[in-house]
Scaffold this active site. Structure first.
Site, mmCIF file in Angstrom:
data_model
loop_
_atom_site.group_PDB
_atom_site.id
_atom_site.type_symbol
_atom_site.label_atom_id
_atom_site.label_comp_id
_atom_site.label_asym_id
_atom_site.label_seq_id
_atom_site.Cartn_x
_atom_site.Cartn_y
_atom_site.Cartn_z
ATOM 1 N N HIS A 69 0.842 -1.191 0.000
ATOM 2 C CA HIS A 69 0.000 0.000 0.000
ATOM 3 C C HIS A 69 0.870 1.230 0.000
ATOM 4 C CE1 HIS A 69 -3.459 -2.402 0.576
ATOM 5 N NE2 HIS A 69 -3.072 -2.869 1.728
ATOM 6 N N THR A 70 0.247 2.334 -0.382
ATOM 7 C CA THR A 70 0.970 3.594 -0.385
ATOM 8 C C THR A 70 1.421 3.910 1.024
ATOM 9 O OG1 THR A 70 -0.490 4.341 -2.126
ATOM 10 C CG2 THR A 70 0.848 5.994 -1.037
ATOM 11 N N LYS A 71 2.721 4.070 1.195
ATOM 12 C CA LYS A 71 3.222 4.425 2.522
ATOM 13 C C LYS A 71 3.791 5.824 2.540
ATOM 14 C CE LYS A 71 4.301 -0.129 4.304
ATOM 15 N NZ LYS A 71 5.082 -1.146 3.626
ATOM 16 N N ASN A 173 -4.953 2.421 1.525
ATOM 17 C CA ASN A 173 -4.210 2.734 0.319
ATOM 18 C C ASN A 173 -4.605 4.119 -0.157
ATOM 19 O OD1 ASN A 173 -2.608 2.529 -1.888
ATOM 20 N ND2 ASN A 173 -3.868 1.035 -2.984
#
Lengths: 293, 285
Positions: A69-71, A173
Protein backbone atom coordinates in the site's frame (compact mmCIF):
# COMPACT_ATOMS: atom_id res chain seq x y z
CA UNK A 1 5.23 -36.58 -14.72
CA UNK A 2 2.01 -34.66 -15.19
CA UNK A 3 2.66 -31.64 -17.36
CA UNK A 4 1.80 -28.56 -15.31
CA UNK A 5 1.81 -24.95 -16.32
CA UNK A 6 5.00 -23.32 -15.18
CA UNK A 7 5.97 -19.76 -14.71
CA UNK A 8 8.99 -17.77 -13.71
CA UNK A 9 8.96 -16.30 -10.28
CA UNK A 10 7.65 -12.84 -9.46
CA UNK A 11 11.21 -11.70 -8.85
CA UNK A 12 12.08 -12.25 -12.47
CA UNK A 13 9.03 -10.38 -13.55
CA UNK A 14 6.08 -11.14 -15.72
CA UNK A 15 5.77 -11.58 -19.42
CA UNK A 16 7.82 -14.62 -20.30
CA UNK A 17 5.24 -17.29 -19.81
CA UNK A 18 2.29 -15.03 -19.25
CA UNK A 19 0.29 -14.32 -16.12
CA UNK A 20 -2.54 -16.56 -17.27
CA UNK A 21 -0.44 -19.58 -16.44
CA UNK A 22 -0.67 -18.63 -12.79
CA UNK A 23 -4.35 -19.41 -12.88
CA UNK A 24 -4.98 -23.07 -12.14
CA UNK A 25 -7.08 -24.97 -14.66
CA UNK A 26 -10.14 -26.89 -13.60
CA UNK A 27 -8.30 -30.16 -14.16
CA UNK A 28 -5.69 -29.10 -11.67
CA UNK A 29 -8.27 -28.08 -9.10
CA UNK A 30 -10.16 -31.35 -9.38
CA UNK A 31 -7.17 -33.62 -9.04
CA UNK A 32 -4.38 -31.65 -7.44
CA UNK A 33 -1.05 -33.49 -7.75
CA UNK A 34 1.24 -33.91 -4.76
CA UNK A 35 3.25 -30.76 -4.34
CA UNK A 36 6.97 -31.13 -5.12
CA UNK A 37 8.76 -27.85 -5.06
CA UNK A 38 11.71 -27.93 -7.36
CA UNK A 39 14.75 -26.63 -5.59
CA UNK A 40 17.86 -26.01 -7.64
CA UNK A 41 20.73 -28.27 -6.64
CA UNK A 42 22.97 -25.26 -6.05
CA UNK A 43 20.82 -24.32 -3.13
CA UNK A 44 18.43 -21.41 -2.99
CA UNK A 45 14.74 -20.79 -3.21
CA UNK A 46 12.43 -22.70 -5.47
CA UNK A 47 11.71 -20.57 -8.46
CA UNK A 48 8.84 -22.51 -9.89
CA UNK A 49 5.52 -20.95 -8.93
CA UNK A 50 2.91 -23.59 -8.30
CA UNK A 51 -0.40 -22.14 -9.51
CA UNK A 52 -2.36 -24.37 -7.18
CA UNK A 53 -0.54 -23.13 -4.12
CA UNK A 54 -0.98 -19.63 -5.38
CA UNK A 55 -4.70 -20.23 -5.73
CA UNK A 56 -4.92 -21.53 -2.19
CA UNK A 57 -2.81 -18.71 -0.89
CA UNK A 58 -5.05 -16.19 -2.58
CA UNK A 59 -8.08 -17.64 -0.89
CA UNK A 60 -6.27 -17.04 2.38
CA UNK A 61 -5.81 -13.44 1.40
CA UNK A 62 -2.10 -13.02 0.74
CA UNK A 63 -1.58 -14.05 -2.84
CA UNK A 64 1.93 -13.72 -4.18
CA UNK A 65 3.36 -12.03 -1.13
CA UNK A 66 2.22 -9.20 1.11
CA UNK A 67 -0.07 -6.58 -0.41
CA UNK A 68 1.66 -3.28 -0.83
CA UNK A 69 0.00 0.00 0.00
CA UNK A 70 0.97 3.59 -0.39
CA UNK A 71 3.22 4.42 2.52
CA UNK A 72 5.11 7.50 1.40
CA UNK A 73 4.63 10.10 -1.28
CA UNK A 74 7.52 10.48 -3.70
CA UNK A 75 6.93 13.37 -6.09
CA UNK A 76 5.04 16.01 -4.18
CA UNK A 77 3.54 19.43 -4.48
CA UNK A 78 3.35 21.80 -1.52
CA UNK A 79 0.74 24.27 -0.45
CA UNK A 80 -2.48 25.20 -2.20
CA UNK A 81 -4.50 28.25 -1.18
CA UNK A 82 -8.05 29.27 -2.01
CA UNK A 83 -10.29 32.21 -1.16
CA UNK A 84 -13.83 33.31 -1.93
CA UNK A 85 -14.40 36.81 -3.18
CA UNK A 86 -17.28 38.84 -4.53
CA UNK A 87 -17.53 37.25 -7.99
CA UNK A 88 -16.36 33.71 -7.22
CA UNK A 89 -13.30 31.90 -5.94
CA UNK A 90 -9.57 31.92 -6.57
CA UNK A 91 -7.26 28.96 -6.07
CA UNK A 92 -3.49 29.31 -6.36
CA UNK A 93 -0.39 27.13 -6.07
CA UNK A 94 3.20 27.09 -7.27
CA UNK A 95 4.28 24.93 -10.17
CA UNK A 96 6.82 22.77 -8.41
CA UNK A 97 6.82 18.98 -8.09
CA UNK A 98 9.60 18.12 -5.71
CA UNK A 99 11.33 14.76 -5.39
CA UNK A 100 12.18 14.85 -1.72
CA UNK A 101 14.48 17.84 -1.36
CA UNK A 102 15.20 18.06 -5.06
CA UNK A 103 13.21 20.64 -6.99
CA UNK A 104 12.63 18.20 -9.78
CA UNK A 105 9.78 19.33 -12.03
CA UNK A 106 9.29 23.04 -12.22
CA UNK A 107 6.42 23.16 -14.72
CA UNK A 108 3.70 21.04 -13.19
CA UNK A 109 0.21 22.46 -13.19
CA UNK A 110 -1.27 21.94 -9.75
CA UNK A 111 -4.49 23.89 -10.29
CA UNK A 112 -6.72 22.50 -13.01
CA UNK A 113 -10.14 22.98 -14.51
CA UNK A 114 -12.59 20.16 -13.86
CA UNK A 115 -15.58 21.42 -15.83
CA UNK A 116 -17.02 24.78 -16.80
CA UNK A 117 -17.82 25.68 -13.22
CA UNK A 118 -15.27 23.89 -11.06
CA UNK A 119 -11.54 24.18 -10.39
CA UNK A 120 -9.33 21.89 -8.38
CA UNK A 121 -5.95 22.42 -6.75
CA UNK A 122 -3.84 19.68 -5.18
CA UNK A 123 -0.79 19.25 -3.02
CA UNK A 124 0.86 15.96 -2.18
CA UNK A 125 1.68 13.04 -4.45
CA UNK A 126 1.48 14.22 -8.04
CA UNK A 127 0.79 10.79 -9.54
CA UNK A 128 -2.23 10.42 -7.29
CA UNK A 129 -3.37 13.87 -8.40
CA UNK A 130 -3.11 12.75 -12.01
CA UNK A 131 -5.21 9.72 -11.16
CA UNK A 132 -7.80 11.99 -9.56
CA UNK A 133 -7.86 14.09 -12.71
CA UNK A 134 -8.49 10.95 -14.78
CA UNK A 135 -11.32 9.93 -12.51
CA UNK A 136 -12.88 13.40 -12.63
CA UNK A 137 -12.55 13.46 -16.40
CA UNK A 138 -14.63 10.30 -16.46
CA UNK A 139 -17.31 12.16 -14.51
CA UNK A 140 -17.23 15.06 -16.93
CA UNK A 141 -17.32 12.69 -19.90
CA UNK A 142 -20.38 11.03 -18.43
CA UNK A 143 -22.07 14.43 -18.24
CA UNK A 144 -21.14 15.06 -21.86
CA UNK A 145 -22.53 11.70 -22.94
CA UNK A 146 -25.78 12.34 -21.12
CA UNK A 147 -26.20 15.38 -23.34
CA UNK A 148 -28.77 17.07 -21.13
CA UNK A 149 -26.95 20.28 -20.27
CA UNK A 150 -26.44 19.25 -16.66
CA UNK A 151 -22.89 19.40 -15.31
CA UNK A 152 -21.51 18.35 -11.96
CA UNK A 153 -21.63 21.35 -9.66
CA UNK A 154 -18.64 22.26 -7.47
CA UNK A 155 -20.38 20.91 -4.36
CA UNK A 156 -21.05 17.61 -6.13
CA UNK A 157 -17.41 17.31 -7.22
CA UNK A 158 -16.39 18.09 -3.65
CA UNK A 159 -18.72 15.46 -2.16
CA UNK A 160 -17.58 12.91 -4.74
CA UNK A 161 -13.91 13.50 -4.00
CA UNK A 162 -14.63 13.22 -0.29
CA UNK A 163 -16.12 9.77 -0.85
CA UNK A 164 -13.24 8.68 -3.11
CA UNK A 165 -10.59 9.78 -0.62
CA UNK A 166 -12.37 8.20 2.32
CA UNK A 167 -12.87 4.98 0.45
CA UNK A 168 -9.17 4.74 -0.37
CA UNK A 169 -8.29 5.53 3.23
CA UNK A 170 -10.46 2.65 4.36
CA UNK A 171 -8.47 0.31 2.17
CA UNK A 172 -5.27 1.55 3.75
CA UNK A 173 -4.21 2.73 0.32
CA UNK A 174 -4.79 6.47 0.32
CA UNK A 175 -4.47 8.94 -2.48
CA UNK A 176 -1.81 11.08 -0.88
CA UNK A 177 -3.28 14.49 -1.67
CA UNK A 178 -4.76 17.58 -0.11
CA UNK A 179 -7.38 18.85 -2.52
CA UNK A 180 -8.96 22.28 -2.79
CA UNK A 181 -12.22 22.36 -4.78
CA UNK A 182 -13.80 25.65 -5.79
CA UNK A 183 -16.29 27.10 -8.18
CA UNK A 184 -19.61 28.84 -8.62
CA UNK A 185 -22.81 26.93 -7.92
CA UNK A 186 -25.77 27.08 -10.33
CA UNK A 187 -27.52 29.55 -8.03
CA UNK A 188 -24.57 31.94 -8.34
CA UNK A 189 -23.08 31.38 -4.90
CA UNK A 190 -19.33 30.79 -4.75
CA UNK A 191 -18.23 27.44 -3.31
CA UNK A 192 -14.89 26.55 -1.72
CA UNK A 193 -13.97 23.35 0.08
CA UNK A 194 -11.05 21.18 1.05
CA UNK A 195 -10.63 17.40 1.06
CA UNK A 196 -7.70 15.78 2.86
CA UNK A 197 -6.13 12.40 2.23
CA UNK A 198 -8.08 10.77 5.05
CA UNK A 199 -11.35 11.87 3.55
CA UNK A 200 -11.80 14.74 6.01
CA UNK A 201 -13.58 17.55 4.25
CA UNK A 202 -15.01 20.95 5.04
CA UNK A 203 -16.15 24.12 3.30
CA UNK A 204 -15.03 27.60 4.25
CA UNK A 205 -14.48 31.07 2.88
CA UNK A 206 -10.75 30.51 2.72
CA UNK A 207 -8.76 27.28 2.73
CA UNK A 208 -5.06 26.45 2.75
CA UNK A 209 -3.16 23.17 2.69
CA UNK A 210 0.33 22.22 3.68
CA UNK A 211 2.59 24.99 4.86
CA UNK A 212 0.10 27.60 3.80
CA UNK A 213 -2.28 26.49 6.51
CA UNK A 214 0.25 27.87 8.99
CA UNK A 215 1.59 30.76 6.95
CA UNK A 216 -1.23 32.05 4.81
CA UNK A 217 -4.16 31.43 7.10
CA UNK A 218 -3.42 34.38 9.43
CA UNK A 219 -3.37 36.66 6.40
CA UNK A 220 -6.72 35.28 5.23
CA UNK A 221 -8.28 35.61 8.64
CA UNK A 222 -7.30 39.23 8.72
CA UNK A 223 -8.01 40.34 5.21
CA UNK A 224 -10.43 37.94 3.51
CA UNK A 225 -14.14 38.59 3.41
CA UNK A 226 -16.72 37.19 1.05
CA UNK A 227 -17.46 40.47 -0.72
CA UNK A 228 -13.93 41.60 -1.40
CA UNK A 229 -13.20 42.92 -4.86
CA UNK A 230 -11.15 41.05 -7.42
CA UNK A 231 -8.12 43.33 -7.07
CA UNK A 232 -8.10 42.93 -3.31
CA UNK A 233 -8.47 39.18 -3.65
CA UNK A 234 -5.60 38.95 -6.11
CA UNK A 235 -3.40 41.10 -3.91
CA UNK A 236 -4.18 38.86 -0.94
CA UNK A 237 -3.37 35.76 -2.97
CA UNK A 238 -0.06 37.24 -4.07
CA UNK A 239 0.89 38.11 -0.51
CA UNK A 240 0.01 34.66 0.70
CA UNK A 241 1.99 33.02 -2.10
CA UNK A 242 4.93 35.24 -1.33
CA UNK A 243 4.92 34.26 2.33
CA UNK A 244 4.76 30.60 1.38
CA UNK A 245 7.67 31.03 -1.01
CA UNK A 246 9.79 32.81 1.59
CA UNK A 247 9.26 30.28 4.32
CA UNK A 248 8.72 26.92 2.57
CA UNK A 249 11.91 25.35 1.31
CA UNK A 250 10.07 23.14 -1.16
CA UNK A 251 8.64 25.97 -3.24
CA UNK A 252 9.66 28.07 -6.20
CA UNK A 253 8.87 31.56 -7.38
CA UNK A 254 6.54 30.45 -10.14
CA UNK A 255 2.81 30.42 -9.53
CA UNK A 256 -0.52 29.91 -11.20
CA UNK A 257 -3.85 31.33 -10.08
CA UNK A 258 -7.15 29.79 -11.16
CA UNK A 259 -10.25 31.92 -11.02
CA UNK A 260 -13.84 30.68 -11.20
CA UNK A 261 -16.71 33.08 -11.74
CA UNK A 262 -20.24 32.78 -13.07
CA UNK A 263 -18.93 33.49 -16.56
CA UNK A 264 -16.34 30.70 -16.52
CA UNK A 265 -12.90 29.53 -15.54
CA UNK A 266 -9.55 31.18 -16.22
CA UNK A 267 -6.15 29.86 -15.21
CA UNK A 268 -3.26 32.30 -15.50
CA UNK A 269 0.00 31.50 -17.18
CA UNK A 270 2.82 30.90 -14.70
CA UNK A 271 4.12 34.13 -13.23
CA UNK A 272 6.63 35.16 -10.60
CA UNK A 273 6.41 37.61 -7.75
CA UNK A 274 8.81 40.29 -6.62
CA UNK A 275 10.81 38.97 -3.72
CA UNK A 276 13.55 40.63 -1.76
CA UNK A 277 16.67 38.71 -0.83
CA UNK A 278 19.26 41.47 -0.69
CA UNK A 279 19.20 42.03 3.03
CA UNK A 280 22.56 42.93 4.52
CA UNK A 281 22.78 39.89 6.73
CA UNK A 282 22.00 37.61 3.79
CA UNK A 283 25.01 38.83 1.83
CA UNK A 284 27.58 37.15 3.98
CA UNK A 285 25.45 34.94 6.14
CA UNK A 286 28.25 33.27 8.04
CA UNK A 287 30.34 36.40 8.60
CA UNK A 288 29.40 36.83 12.20
CA UNK A 289 28.61 33.25 12.93
CA UNK A 290 30.59 31.62 15.72
CA UNK A 291 33.07 29.06 14.45
CA UNK A 292 32.63 30.04 10.82
CA UNK A 293 35.58 29.79 8.49
CA UNK B 1 -54.78 -7.06 -32.12
CA UNK B 2 -55.10 -10.76 -32.48
CA UNK B 3 -52.77 -13.70 -32.06
CA UNK B 4 -50.35 -14.53 -34.79
CA UNK B 5 -47.30 -16.71 -35.29
CA UNK B 6 -44.78 -13.98 -34.40
CA UNK B 7 -45.94 -13.14 -30.93
CA UNK B 8 -44.63 -15.99 -28.79
CA UNK B 9 -41.19 -14.58 -28.16
CA UNK B 10 -40.02 -11.11 -27.33
CA UNK B 11 -37.01 -11.72 -29.54
CA UNK B 12 -39.09 -12.54 -32.62
CA UNK B 13 -39.75 -9.83 -35.14
CA UNK B 14 -42.85 -9.81 -37.30
CA UNK B 15 -42.48 -9.32 -41.03
CA UNK B 16 -43.84 -5.80 -40.58
CA UNK B 17 -41.03 -5.01 -38.19
CA UNK B 18 -43.05 -5.19 -34.96
CA UNK B 19 -42.26 -6.82 -31.65
CA UNK B 20 -45.63 -8.12 -30.60
CA UNK B 21 -44.67 -9.10 -27.09
CA UNK B 22 -43.62 -5.54 -26.38
CA UNK B 23 -46.88 -4.25 -27.78
CA UNK B 24 -48.83 -6.72 -25.67
CA UNK B 25 -46.91 -5.46 -22.65
CA UNK B 26 -48.08 -1.95 -23.49
CA UNK B 27 -51.62 -3.32 -23.52
CA UNK B 28 -51.10 -4.40 -19.94
CA UNK B 29 -50.41 -0.78 -19.06
CA UNK B 30 -53.71 0.22 -20.61
CA UNK B 31 -55.52 -2.25 -18.38
CA UNK B 32 -54.30 -0.64 -15.18
CA UNK B 33 -56.34 2.04 -13.49
CA UNK B 34 -55.87 5.59 -14.60
CA UNK B 35 -52.94 7.78 -13.59
CA UNK B 36 -52.71 11.42 -14.60
CA UNK B 37 -49.74 13.77 -14.38
CA UNK B 38 -49.52 17.49 -15.08
CA UNK B 39 -46.99 20.17 -14.40
CA UNK B 40 -46.66 23.90 -14.02
CA UNK B 41 -43.45 25.91 -13.96
CA UNK B 42 -43.01 25.28 -10.25
CA UNK B 43 -44.96 22.14 -9.35
CA UNK B 44 -45.88 18.72 -10.69
CA UNK B 45 -49.03 16.84 -9.68
CA UNK B 46 -49.85 13.15 -10.04
CA UNK B 47 -53.47 12.09 -9.70
CA UNK B 48 -54.46 8.43 -9.63
CA UNK B 49 -57.59 6.37 -9.24
CA UNK B 50 -57.36 3.64 -6.68
CA UNK B 51 -58.78 0.24 -7.42
CA UNK B 52 -59.42 -2.45 -4.87
CA UNK B 53 -59.92 -6.16 -5.44
CA UNK B 54 -63.01 -6.42 -3.34
CA UNK B 55 -64.88 -4.42 -0.79
CA UNK B 56 -62.98 -6.17 1.96
CA UNK B 57 -59.49 -5.40 0.70
CA UNK B 58 -57.44 -2.23 0.80
CA UNK B 59 -56.73 -0.17 -2.27
CA UNK B 60 -53.81 -1.03 -4.49
CA UNK B 61 -51.06 1.50 -3.88
CA UNK B 62 -49.97 3.25 -7.06
CA UNK B 63 -48.06 6.33 -6.03
CA UNK B 64 -44.61 6.01 -4.54
CA UNK B 65 -42.14 8.54 -3.27
CA UNK B 66 -38.73 7.96 -4.80
CA UNK B 67 -36.85 10.81 -3.14
CA UNK B 68 -37.64 14.18 -1.62
CA UNK B 69 -37.64 15.76 -5.05
CA UNK B 70 -39.15 12.93 -7.09
CA UNK B 71 -41.95 10.41 -7.09
CA UNK B 72 -43.89 8.23 -9.48
CA UNK B 73 -47.27 6.78 -10.25
CA UNK B 74 -47.64 3.47 -12.05
CA UNK B 75 -50.25 1.84 -14.20
CA UNK B 76 -50.23 -1.83 -15.12
CA UNK B 77 -48.64 -4.74 -13.29
CA UNK B 78 -47.96 -3.18 -9.93
CA UNK B 79 -45.48 -5.88 -8.94
CA UNK B 80 -43.23 -4.81 -11.81
CA UNK B 81 -43.75 -1.24 -10.77
CA UNK B 82 -42.65 -1.96 -7.21
CA UNK B 83 -39.41 -3.48 -8.46
CA UNK B 84 -38.73 -0.37 -10.51
CA UNK B 85 -39.58 1.82 -7.55
CA UNK B 86 -37.02 -0.01 -5.43
CA UNK B 87 -34.43 0.46 -8.15
CA UNK B 88 -35.18 4.16 -8.47
CA UNK B 89 -35.04 4.71 -4.73
CA UNK B 90 -31.71 2.92 -4.59
CA UNK B 91 -30.25 5.05 -7.36
CA UNK B 92 -31.43 8.24 -5.70
CA UNK B 93 -30.01 7.20 -2.34
CA UNK B 94 -26.66 6.27 -3.83
CA UNK B 95 -26.50 9.57 -5.69
CA UNK B 96 -27.28 11.46 -2.51
CA UNK B 97 -24.60 9.57 -0.61
CA UNK B 98 -21.87 10.19 -3.17
CA UNK B 99 -22.77 13.65 -4.47
CA UNK B 100 -24.89 15.06 -1.63
CA UNK B 101 -27.39 16.35 -4.14
CA UNK B 102 -30.59 15.37 -5.90
CA UNK B 103 -30.36 13.01 -8.87
CA UNK B 104 -31.65 14.87 -11.94
CA UNK B 105 -35.03 13.42 -12.93
CA UNK B 106 -34.21 12.98 -16.61
CA UNK B 107 -31.11 10.96 -15.84
CA UNK B 108 -32.91 8.50 -13.60
CA UNK B 109 -35.72 8.09 -16.12
CA UNK B 110 -33.12 7.37 -18.79
CA UNK B 111 -31.66 4.63 -16.60
CA UNK B 112 -35.11 3.16 -15.98
CA UNK B 113 -35.87 3.23 -19.69
CA UNK B 114 -32.59 1.41 -20.39
CA UNK B 115 -33.67 -1.21 -17.87
CA UNK B 116 -36.92 -1.60 -19.77
CA UNK B 117 -35.04 -1.94 -23.05
CA UNK B 118 -32.87 -4.76 -21.74
CA UNK B 119 -35.90 -6.91 -21.10
CA UNK B 120 -37.07 -6.40 -24.67
CA UNK B 121 -33.86 -7.81 -26.08
CA UNK B 122 -33.20 -10.92 -24.00
CA UNK B 123 -34.88 -14.18 -24.83
CA UNK B 124 -35.02 -15.28 -21.20
CA UNK B 125 -36.75 -12.13 -19.97
CA UNK B 126 -40.12 -10.55 -20.48
CA UNK B 127 -40.87 -6.86 -20.84
CA UNK B 128 -41.99 -4.90 -17.82
CA UNK B 129 -45.77 -4.64 -17.84
CA UNK B 130 -45.98 -1.25 -16.22
CA UNK B 131 -45.98 2.35 -17.33
CA UNK B 132 -44.61 4.99 -14.99
CA UNK B 133 -45.40 8.65 -14.67
CA UNK B 134 -42.34 10.13 -12.99
CA UNK B 135 -42.77 13.58 -11.47
CA UNK B 136 -39.88 15.56 -10.09
CA UNK B 137 -38.40 18.97 -9.47
CA UNK B 138 -34.64 19.34 -9.79
CA UNK B 139 -32.21 22.12 -10.56
CA UNK B 140 -33.42 22.32 -14.15
CA UNK B 141 -37.05 22.85 -13.13
CA UNK B 142 -40.19 20.76 -13.03
CA UNK B 143 -40.40 17.54 -15.02
CA UNK B 144 -43.00 14.93 -15.90
CA UNK B 145 -41.89 11.79 -17.72
CA UNK B 146 -43.71 8.74 -18.99
CA UNK B 147 -41.87 5.44 -19.42
CA UNK B 148 -43.36 2.55 -21.31
CA UNK B 149 -42.48 -1.16 -21.61
CA UNK B 150 -40.82 -0.64 -24.97
CA UNK B 151 -37.97 1.26 -23.35
CA UNK B 152 -39.02 4.64 -24.69
CA UNK B 153 -39.57 7.59 -22.47
CA UNK B 154 -41.10 10.95 -23.16
CA UNK B 155 -41.29 14.19 -21.31
CA UNK B 156 -44.75 15.70 -21.03
CA UNK B 157 -46.51 18.86 -19.94
CA UNK B 158 -49.49 16.69 -19.03
CA UNK B 159 -50.23 13.02 -19.61
CA UNK B 160 -52.66 10.27 -18.66
CA UNK B 161 -52.09 6.51 -18.78
CA UNK B 162 -54.22 3.50 -17.91
CA UNK B 163 -57.87 2.61 -18.36
CA UNK B 164 -60.05 5.29 -19.99
CA UNK B 165 -57.06 7.60 -20.14
CA UNK B 166 -58.37 9.17 -23.31
CA UNK B 167 -61.07 10.99 -21.38
CA UNK B 168 -58.46 12.52 -19.12
CA UNK B 169 -56.26 13.35 -22.09
CA UNK B 170 -59.15 15.21 -23.68
CA UNK B 171 -59.46 17.34 -20.58
CA UNK B 172 -55.71 17.91 -20.46
CA UNK B 173 -55.54 18.85 -24.11
CA UNK B 174 -58.08 21.53 -23.44
CA UNK B 175 -56.27 22.97 -20.46
CA UNK B 176 -52.54 22.28 -20.83
CA UNK B 177 -51.72 25.75 -22.08
CA UNK B 178 -53.03 27.34 -18.94
CA UNK B 179 -51.00 25.10 -16.66
CA UNK B 180 -47.53 26.74 -16.48
CA UNK B 181 -48.43 29.70 -14.25
CA UNK B 182 -50.77 27.68 -12.00
CA UNK B 183 -50.18 27.55 -8.30
CA UNK B 184 -50.33 24.36 -6.29
CA UNK B 185 -54.05 24.43 -5.48
CA UNK B 186 -55.11 25.13 -9.04
CA UNK B 187 -52.89 22.37 -10.32
CA UNK B 188 -54.34 19.84 -7.89
CA UNK B 189 -57.84 20.77 -8.92
CA UNK B 190 -56.95 20.31 -12.58
CA UNK B 191 -55.55 16.89 -11.72
CA UNK B 192 -58.71 15.87 -9.88
CA UNK B 193 -60.93 17.02 -12.70
CA UNK B 194 -58.81 15.15 -15.23
CA UNK B 195 -58.99 11.95 -13.23
CA UNK B 196 -62.69 12.40 -12.65
CA UNK B 197 -63.18 12.10 -16.38
CA UNK B 198 -61.85 8.53 -16.20
CA UNK B 199 -64.44 7.42 -13.68
CA UNK B 200 -67.21 5.32 -15.09
CA UNK B 201 -69.41 3.80 -12.42
CA UNK B 202 -68.48 5.76 -9.34
CA UNK B 203 -67.96 9.37 -8.48
CA UNK B 204 -64.90 11.15 -7.28
CA UNK B 205 -64.31 10.89 -3.58
CA UNK B 206 -61.33 11.24 -1.32
CA UNK B 207 -61.27 7.47 -0.83
CA UNK B 208 -60.95 6.37 -4.44
CA UNK B 209 -58.31 8.74 -5.69
CA UNK B 210 -54.97 10.01 -4.47
CA UNK B 211 -52.91 13.07 -5.28
CA UNK B 212 -49.17 13.53 -5.07
CA UNK B 213 -47.42 16.85 -5.44
CA UNK B 214 -43.80 17.93 -5.71
CA UNK B 215 -42.27 21.24 -6.57
CA UNK B 216 -40.11 24.19 -5.70
CA UNK B 217 -39.76 24.23 -1.96
CA UNK B 218 -42.23 21.35 -1.71
CA UNK B 219 -40.90 17.85 -1.12
CA UNK B 220 -42.83 14.97 -2.65
CA UNK B 221 -46.03 14.62 -0.64
CA UNK B 222 -48.92 12.20 -1.08
CA UNK B 223 -52.39 13.49 -0.24
CA UNK B 224 -55.01 10.89 0.60
CA UNK B 225 -58.30 10.56 2.43
CA UNK B 226 -58.67 13.35 4.97
CA UNK B 227 -55.90 15.48 3.52
CA UNK B 228 -57.47 15.23 0.11
CA UNK B 229 -61.02 15.99 1.23
CA UNK B 230 -60.84 19.80 0.87
CA UNK B 231 -59.68 19.56 -2.70
CA UNK B 232 -62.26 16.96 -3.68
CA UNK B 233 -64.97 19.10 -2.13
CA UNK B 234 -63.70 22.14 -3.98
CA UNK B 235 -63.82 20.32 -7.30
CA UNK B 236 -67.30 19.03 -6.63
CA UNK B 237 -68.45 22.50 -5.69
CA UNK B 238 -67.13 23.92 -8.89
CA UNK B 239 -68.82 21.25 -10.88
CA UNK B 240 -72.17 22.47 -9.67
CA UNK B 241 -73.67 24.09 -12.70
CA UNK B 242 -72.78 27.69 -12.10
CA UNK B 243 -75.73 30.01 -11.55
CA UNK B 244 -74.02 33.32 -11.12
CA UNK B 245 -70.68 32.40 -9.63
CA UNK B 246 -67.52 32.44 -11.70
CA UNK B 247 -65.29 29.45 -11.04
CA UNK B 248 -62.34 31.64 -10.17
CA UNK B 249 -63.87 32.57 -6.83
CA UNK B 250 -63.40 29.07 -5.45
CA UNK B 251 -60.68 28.95 -2.88
CA UNK B 252 -59.89 25.51 -1.51
CA UNK B 253 -59.46 26.69 2.05
CA UNK B 254 -62.92 28.16 2.35
CA UNK B 255 -64.77 25.06 1.24
CA UNK B 256 -64.09 22.83 4.20
CA UNK B 257 -67.67 22.95 5.38
CA UNK B 258 -68.55 19.31 5.02
CA UNK B 259 -72.25 19.89 5.48
CA UNK B 260 -72.37 21.85 2.24
CA UNK B 261 -70.83 18.98 0.38
CA UNK B 262 -73.38 16.46 1.57
CA UNK B 263 -76.41 17.96 -0.16
CA UNK B 264 -75.35 18.60 -3.76
CA UNK B 265 -73.04 15.60 -3.98
CA UNK B 266 -75.73 13.35 -5.40
CA UNK B 267 -76.34 15.68 -8.32
CA UNK B 268 -72.75 15.67 -9.36
CA UNK B 269 -73.16 13.65 -12.51
CA UNK B 270 -76.30 15.35 -13.71
CA UNK B 271 -76.35 18.50 -15.69
CA UNK B 272 -79.70 19.80 -14.46
CA UNK B 273 -79.32 22.58 -11.92
CA UNK B 274 -81.08 21.39 -8.79
CA UNK B 275 -79.81 23.71 -6.12
CA UNK B 276 -81.51 26.94 -6.92
CA UNK B 277 -83.62 26.53 -3.84
CA UNK B 278 -80.87 25.35 -1.51
CA UNK B 279 -79.79 28.64 -0.10
CA UNK B 280 -76.64 30.73 -0.54
CA UNK B 281 -73.68 29.00 -2.10
CA UNK B 282 -70.81 28.32 0.28
CA UNK B 283 -68.41 30.69 -1.49
CA UNK B 284 -70.44 33.59 -0.33
CA UNK B 285 -69.56 33.06 3.30
Amino acid sequence: MIPRPQSHSHALGPGVTGPELLVPTSALLERPPAPTPLTPSCGGHAFMVDPLQLHEASSHGDAGGPRQHTKYPYVTGTSVIGIKYKDGVMIAADTLAAYGSTKRYKTTQRVVKVNNHTILGAGGEISDFQHIQTVLNELTDEDYRMDDGIEQTPSEVYAYLGRVMYNRRNKFNPLWNSLVVGGVQPDGMPFLGMVAMQGTHYVDSHVATGFASQLARPLFRERQHDDMSEEDALALIHDALKVCYYRDKQSINKFQVAKATASGITITEPFCLDVKWDYELFKQPTKWAVGAW
Amino acid sequence: MFRNQYDTDVTTWSPQGRLFQVEYAMEAVKQGSCAVGLKSDTHVVLATLKRSESELSSYQRKVFKVDDHMGMAMSGITADGRVLCKYMRNECLNHRYVFESALPVGRLVKQVADKHQISTQRSWKRPFGVGLLVAGYDMTGSHLFNTCPSGNFYEYKAMAIGARAQAAKTYLEKHYESLPPCNMDELIRHGLRAVQACLQDSELSSSNCSIAIVGKGMPFTILEDAALEPYVSAVKEEDQPAIAEPDAVVDATTVVEAEMVAEPAVDNTEAAPADEDEGPRPMEI
